[in-house]
Design an enzyme around this catalytic site. Structure first.
Site, PDB file in Angstrom:
ATOM      1  N   TYR A  85      -8.045  -4.467  -2.244  1.00 17.24           N
ATOM      2  CA  TYR A  85      -7.948  -3.325  -1.337  1.00 17.24           C
ATOM      3  C   TYR A  85      -9.317  -3.182  -0.678  1.00 17.24           C
ATOM      4  CZ  TYR A  85      -7.328   1.477   0.303  1.00 17.24           C
ATOM      5  OH  TYR A  85      -7.264   2.610   1.083  1.00 17.24           O
ATOM      6  N   GLU A 130      -3.959   1.861  -3.021  1.00 15.85           N
ATOM      7  CA  GLU A 130      -4.037   3.307  -2.797  1.00 15.85           C
ATOM      8  C   GLU A 130      -3.133   4.064  -3.772  1.00 15.85           C
ATOM      9  OE1 GLU A 130      -4.869   5.544   0.838  1.00 15.85           O
ATOM     10  OE2 GLU A 130      -4.262   3.738   1.917  1.00 15.85           O
ATOM     11  N   ASN A 159      -7.563  -4.537   5.430  1.00 12.13           N
ATOM     12  CA  ASN A 159      -8.148  -3.686   6.471  1.00 12.13           C
ATOM     13  C   ASN A 159      -8.865  -4.487   7.548  1.00 12.13           C
ATOM     14  OD1 ASN A 159      -7.695  -0.796   6.344  1.00 12.13           O
ATOM     15  ND2 ASN A 159      -8.566  -0.895   4.291  1.00 12.13           N
ATOM     16  N   ASN A 215       0.867  -1.175   0.000  1.00 14.71           N
ATOM     17  CA  ASN A 215       0.000   0.000   0.000  1.00 14.71           C
ATOM     18  C   ASN A 215       0.904   1.225   0.000  1.00 14.71           C
ATOM     19  OD1 ASN A 215      -1.544   2.286   0.881  1.00 14.71           O
ATOM     20  ND2 ASN A 215      -3.107   0.916   1.678  1.00 14.71           N
ATOM     21  N   HIS A 236       2.564   2.103   5.188  1.00 21.91           N
ATOM     22  CA  HIS A 236       2.598   0.644   5.144  1.00 21.91           C
ATOM     23  C   HIS A 236       3.989   0.194   4.735  1.00 21.91           C
ATOM     24  CE1 HIS A 236      -1.902  -0.207   5.084  1.00 21.91           C
ATOM     25  NE2 HIS A 236      -1.851   1.108   4.932  1.00 21.91           N
ATOM     26  N   ASP A 290      -4.216  -5.111   0.924  1.00 24.76           N
ATOM     27  CA  ASP A 290      -4.617  -4.464   2.174  1.00 24.76           C
ATOM     28  C   ASP A 290      -6.064  -4.865   2.451  1.00 24.76           C
ATOM     29  OD1 ASP A 290      -5.353  -2.821   4.245  1.00 24.76           O
ATOM     30  OD2 ASP A 290      -4.659  -0.958   3.326  1.00 24.76           O
TER      31      ASP A 290
END
Length: 503
Positions: free
Chosen positions: A155, A42, A202, A7, A303, A200
């Protein structure tokens, strides 16, 4: 072979940070990561803002997913995958997790594309809480077919830490994303495909993945791992789960963090961090796992890159199997690289060459589109053999039940050495996930951030940066003058000869 997920928290800002600024080209930055497949999240860019040098580094193919939404004038979300063409060229590539998104994005790249050009394996009647377009339109997912392996570069949405007015809406979007992803994983596994899920996510797979798990539990008023996204991820990689947490596989029981909320200063590796970046693999790929970890000291984003190394060759039941053959069925190393799928950045119309001073990206010249990989390989798909294939293992019979990772690893690994992977379509049922009702699904795999955050340094490889040739216009001008002078002297000689003959 190395797979990297990273990321970068805004691609353009990342390129300006620390060591990444010293590298003049995207190819050099990819070499610094030492990855053969590099997945970025991102990216925060739009297609029109991505220069050719970034989208098409020499020796690489890239695939992008963009988010049209902007916050305060800046793009958000977005992801990209870079693949070294001398390691693997994807058979197919698509954007998103649903058939509607995959087909619409493919048609933008190639207007003649049909469902036959898709990877397939979608859960048609998955009952979601919200609208799948809420996450499908945000540039969150890229799916690649690499031989017998389906790679999902993800993501995941972030629901926020504070209890704001939109927290419930964001949590719904996140859970819908996970349910849709799990459905595709199950269908791929039922078809005998191996799976890699990375990016990622999350979420945390255990309390060891968060420095403040106890505080968060107190804040939420419930056990830390009871939070739905964490519970989903823990179940996905648990003892009887669908996938293996490859990083945890090499570092069991240790605190590991990949995100600190700090781009520049020295990171406290054992405190104040979270692990939300994962590389997950299906049990059948376990014999291929060589090493994995987090490159903590690579600064430039909040990250750190996470990597997974795979063996180049393994032995299964006395048979030597090369990773090249798994990823590139029917292709020899000495063969020229096939063209990439239509979704590859090299096919973007903004990079189309000019013909007689006119761009081929529109008008009459638009007819001269490059052929796509899926088209070029159709003729050889039926005769292509591979060291991997769809083994009809217990996962398809059990439908929604999760099989033992050990048994799956054994049966699938054996099939890697003995089977072939040719094109076929099979009817299977779409398994239920989390008790939701799903109808049978007849379409199977074709085998031919919100600035979202949940709160090993490597050597730079050699590369061939693009060289800007200075004085090219001057050389061209001199050549033009030389040609003009030569022509003039020739004409003068002809006139003298004519006068002599007349005399």
């Amino acid at each position: 072979m190395r797979i990297v997920t990273y990321n970068v928290a805004d691609l353009r800002e990342w390129e300006k940070q620390a060591k990444w600024k010293e590298d003049q080209t995207m190819a050099e930055r990819l070499e610094r990561l030492r990855g053969d497949i590099v997945c970025l999240q991102e990216t925060h860019v739009q297609q029109k803002d991505v220069p050719r040098s970034t989208a098409c580094p020499p020796g690489w193919h890239s695939f992008w997913s963009f988010c049209p939404q902007k916050v305060k004038g800046s793009s958000i979300h977005g992801s990209a995958v870079f693949v070294k063409e001398d390691v693997v060229v994807p058979v197919k590539a698509e954007e998103g997790l649903t058939e509607a998104k995959a087909l619409s994005s493919l048609k933008k790249a190639n207007s003649t594309a049909t469902t036959a050009d898709l990877i397939g394996g979608y859960a048609q009647d998955l009952q979601l809480r919200g609208d799948p377009n809420s996450f499908e339109s945000e540039g969150r997912t890229i799916v690649l077919e690499l031989g017998n392996i389906i790679l999902f570069a993800c993501y995941a949405p972030f629901e926020g830490i504070s209890n704001g007015p939109k927290k419930a809406e964001k949590l719904t979007k996140k859970l819908d994303y996970f349910d849709t992803l799990e459905a595709r994983i199950r269908i791929a596994r039922a078809a005998g495909k191996e799976v890699i899920v990375l990016g990622d996510l999350n979420a945390h797979a255990s309390t060891d993945d968060s420095h403040n798990a106890a505080f968060r539990a107190k804040q939420e008023g419930a056990p830390f791992m009871s939070h739905p996204p964490r519970r989903w991820l823990q179940s996905l990689v648990g003892p009887n789960g669908l996938l293996i947490d490859s990083t945890r596989h090499f570092h069991p029981g240790s605190k590991m963090f990949s995100c600190w909320g700090d781009k520049v200063t020295t990171r406290k590796l054992d405190t104040m961090g979270n692990r939300v970046d994962y590389i997950l693999t299906s049990p059948g790929l376990q014999p291929w796992l060589k090493d994995g970890g987090i490159q903590h000291h690579m600064l430039g984003s909040d990250h750190a890159p996470v990597f997974l190394d795979l063996h180049e060759q393994i032995e299964i039941d006395g048979v030597k199997v090369k990773l090249w053959d798994v990823l590139n069925p029917g292709r020899r190393m000495t063969n020229p690289s096939p063209p990439p799928p239509a979704l590859a950045a090299t096919h973007w119309t903004q990079f189309a060459p000019e013909v007689n001073g006119r761009s081929t990206s529109n008008g009459f010249f638009a007819a001269f589109r490059p052929i796509t990989a899926s088209t070029s390989r159709k003729s050889s798909a039926s005769t292509t053999t591979s060291t991997v294939n769809a083994s009809r293992s217990s996962s398809s019979a059990q439908s929604g039940k999760k099989s033992s990772s050990g048994a799956s690893s054994s049966s699938t690994s054996t099939s890697l050495a003995r089977s072939s992977s040719s094109s076929l379509k099979t009817n299977t049922s779409s398994p239920s996930v989390k008790g939701k009702k799903r109808s049978r699904n007849d379409e199977m795999l074709d085998l031919t951030v919100d600035t979202d955050d949940e709160e090993v340094q490597v050597a730079s490889g050699s590369s061939a940066p693009q060289v800007k040739r200075k004085g090219a216009g001057r050389v061209s001008s001199q050549m033009k003058k030389s040609k003009t002078g030569s022509l003039a002297s020739t004409q003068e000689g002809e006139k003298k000869t004519k006068r002599n003959k007349t005399a």
